[in-house]
Design an enzyme around this catalytic site. Structure first.
Site: not given
Length: 740
Positions: A421, A424, A426, A440, A537
């Site tokens: 995303g 960063g 994961v 992450k 978010d």
């Protein structure tokens, strides 16, 4: 018609039960009979053999001592091969010119034993041999496997015979099968030598050792074949400890197991069930006796090359060369290295100095790298974090090293990626105790966020709520901190709503429960700290589902604390199109009511089954929020509800949920309810759906869920929107720790 004359079973070999006992024979036992050695497990005297089947007798004939096994004289015994050579009797069938009839000469016998006997007729070393010019004999294992074989030997003229050739003309040899422990012979009465008796008066048949036989034409023209050893020839018997294979016998080492020597090995018999014992490699002797296998001194014969020195070792040997030479390809050659050693001394010294300098530089560089890591550690708030961790008892938070996280993710291999995303990537990792975690790696952030990172991590690490993904720890010795979360395996709410056949797989009550749990988690996030922790978010793909399909709000690890001054009015959260608070877009001021707006969009997805944003159509038709608000304004809620939802719940419940969503989507943040109020209202609506007066039955939350495939097309279009499991990812569990 041919009539076979049965020769019968003459003499019976001693064949008692061969199960071994545990007793060790006396050293006074006779171990020699004439020129034949009698090794244990065989014996002559009482209690000197392993079992009754191994008993032999020593008889004196013509002034010479000879060992016998029943009626068969023993020639030799081999412990290594598990064989015994005995003298077997030849059957002779001769034409009597006086009576003009075929008559048997000598002793008519075969060989008889029992299944429990140690002995089997060797199928490898023996051959059924027939000699004569008009001979037909039948060999049969009537008491064993029912084997029958035939030996035929014919010839017309003496000139047809060839010395050394036993291929059917004057002589034939036939193989026998395995596992035979007896046989008898029959001869055809219609086959006789009356017409050719001038050069072939007799025919012969016997089971004998193939290696000790070579055909001679004199065997046909004379009685020479039957005249030696009183009409006897060598035959080979295979012997073994019967009834058990090695894998079974070895389990009874304190009982009847026969391999008593420490340096012995068990070998399965190749002829019927049973086993033998051999000394291990490098040892020789009798493996059936304690300490019977002794080390072989290989150096007696000096197997080393010329000029070499042999050194005997336990179970083997080694070779060395005298000073000034070295062993190469089993040859002691001149040691060139020793000769040029002095010349190379200075060169070696220079190499050592260079190595010292190299390692010195390496150490300096490593110290510099460690200093950089420590600087990052300090920049990322380590002192604050450690001071608070010491003061907070029971704080379950770990500061990982970069090396630990690299090892747990195979050096952040692409096959470990769970999602990518805007903030960063994961990865799935496995830390100590085989515990799966989500790791992450955050994207670059500015200096202000680095300074506050320690405080934020301290707050987030202490959040312990069943509906919030737990932050287990972090790594601070890198430029941008790495976060470690608990691993949640069962996908996301996005996949439940927008997967294939979702209408048949997901009950509305299940979606309502998940929404209520997510609201509880966000409410806790807003109320735990002061100022509140804002997610920034909120969306269906950031609501994970654990093994029991309980909601867990994720991706808040890098969320910000509520801004307290104008300097913090900086867009730290990119968000996702379709979920973004319109007021935030105008003011760049992120508040907890921004999370409420995004949650309202989630409620719309549950009610309508549609994506928050479409990429085609007019502006009003693209936004799910605008479509919904327009339908509510025109009092046409039924037009936007998904069909299977209308079939499961009452309109009272659906309208209540729609009103809640409408209040969350208010353009003015102050008019929106708090996250706690949203959670309380969802709880009330859930109770309403389960009320016994409700018109529709609501399925329980424990129903089985089948998660459909995610709508990848929509995800890939939006910049920064969390991606699901990549097409190239081998990881089986679809966990969705999607970086913002």
């Amino acid at each position: 018609m041919q009539v076979f004359l049965h020769l019968g079973l003459g003499f019976v070999l001693l064949a008692a039960q061969c199960t071994p006992g545990a007793a060790v024979p006396s050293s006074q036992c006779q171990r020699q009979c004439g020129t034949v050695e009698i090794p244990y497990p065989f014996g002559i005297d009482p209690n000197c053999s392993l079992a009754e089947g191994f008993d032999l007798s020593c008889e004196v004939q013509d002034g010479i001592s000879r060992p016998f096994n029943g009626d068969f004289e023993v020639l030799s015994i081999s412990l290594i091969q598990g064989t015994m050579r005995v003298l077997n009797y030849i059957v002779a069938h001769c034409y009597n010119t006086s009576t003009e009839r075929m008559e048997f000469m000598g002793r008519f016998n075969g060989y008889a034993s029992r299944p429990s006997s140690p002995y089997r007729l060797s199928d490898v070393q023996n051959r059924f041999t027939v000699i004569g010019c008009n001979a037909l004999y039948l060999i049969a294992d009537s008491n064993g496997k029912g084997y029958q074989g035939m030996g035929v030997s014919t010839c017309r003229n003496f000139s047809d015979l060839v010395d050394g050739s036993c291929s059917g003309i004057g002589c034939s040899q036939t193989m026998i099968p395995k596992m035979m422990y007896n046989y008898d012979l029959s001869s055809s009465s219609s086959y006789n030598t009356s017409q050719i008796w001038e050069f072939n008066r007799c025919s012969y048949a016997v089971l004998m050792e193939a290696a000790s036989f070579k055909f001679s034409t004199l065997y046909v023209s004379t009685t020479k074949f039957n005249d030696t050893n009183d009409g006897r020839v060598p035959m080979v018997l295979d012997w073994a400890i019967r009834d058990q294979k090695c894998d079974v016998a070895a389990q009874n080492k304190t009982g009847t197991y026969a391999c008593l020597s420490r340096n012995s090995v068990c070998v399965d018999s190749i002829n019927d069930n049973g086993y033998m014992c051999n000394c291990s490699q490098g040892y020789k002797g009798n493996p059936y006796l304690p300490d019977g296998c002794r080390d072989v001194d290989e150096c007696i014969d000096n197997p080393c090359p010329l000029g070499g020195v042999c050194h005997n070792t336990i179970g083997g040997y080694r070779c060395s060369c005298r000073a000034g030479r070295k062993l190469e390809s089993n040859v002691c050659n001149l040691d060139i290295g020793l000769i040029i050693g002095v010349t190379m001394g200075l060169f070696a010294l220079m190499v050592i100095i260079m190595i010292i300098v190299f390692w010195g530089q390496m150490i300096i560089q490593m110290r510099k790298l460690n200093k950089v890591r420590q600087d990052y550690f300090h920049q990322n708030g380590d002192l604050l974090l450690f001071d608070r961790m010491k003061s907070e008892k029971g704080l379950a938070f770990t500061v990982f090293s970069e090396a630990e996280l690299k090892k747990s993710t195979d050096n952040f291999d692409n096959s470990r990626i769970l999602g990518k995303g805007g903030h960063g990537t994961v990865y799935k990792g496995i830390i100590k105790n085989n515990m799966p975690v989500a790791i992450k790696r955050c994207a670059l952030v500015d200096e202000r966020h680095k300074k506050e990172f320690g405080q934020e991590m301290l707050i987030l690490s202490q959040i312990n709520h069943k509906n919030i993904v737990k932050l287990l720890g972090c790594c601070l010795e890198v430029e941008v901190p790495i976060l470690v979360y608990e691993f949640v395996p069962n996908g996301t709410l996005f996949e439940l709503i927008h997967g294939k056949n979702q209408a048949l797989q997901i009950s509305f009550s299940t979606l309502l429960r998940i929404a209520h749990e997510a609201a509880d988690g966000l409410s806790f996030l807003h109320s735990y700290a002061s100022p509140p922790i804002i997610h920034g978010d909120v969306k269906t793909s950031n609501i994970l589902l654990d093994e029991n399909y309980m909601a867990k709000v994720s991706d808040f690890g890098a969320s910000i604390l509520a801004p307290s001054d104008e300097e913090q009015f900086v867009t730290l959260v990119k968000g996702t199109c379709g979920y973004l608070d319109p007021e935030y877009m105008q003011t760049c001021h992120l508040t907890e009511k921004s999370d409420v707006y995004s949650f309202g969009v989630i409620l719309l997805e549950i009610l309508t089954g549609q994506l928050p944003l479409k990429l085609e159509g007019s502006e009003k038709q693209r936004s799910l929020s605008l479509i919904f608000l327009s339908a509510m304004k025109e009092n046409d809620l039924d037009a936007v509800l998904v069909s299977h939802v209308k079939g499961q719940e009452s309109m009272e419940l659906l309208r209540g949920l729609a009103d809640l969503a409408k209040s969350c989507l208010d353009m003015c943040g102050d008019n929106r309810p708090s996250m706690k109020e949203v959670a309380d209202e969802l709880n009330r609506l859930r109770r309403l759906s389960m009320h016994p007066w409700a018109r529709f039955h609501v399925q329980t939350d424990a129903e089985t869920l089948l998660v459909g495939e995610s709508t990848d097309g929509y995800q890939k279009e939006l910049s920064g929107y969390p991606m699901g499991k990549s097409e190239n990812q081998p990881i089986n569990q679809t966990s969705s720790y999607f970086a913002r």
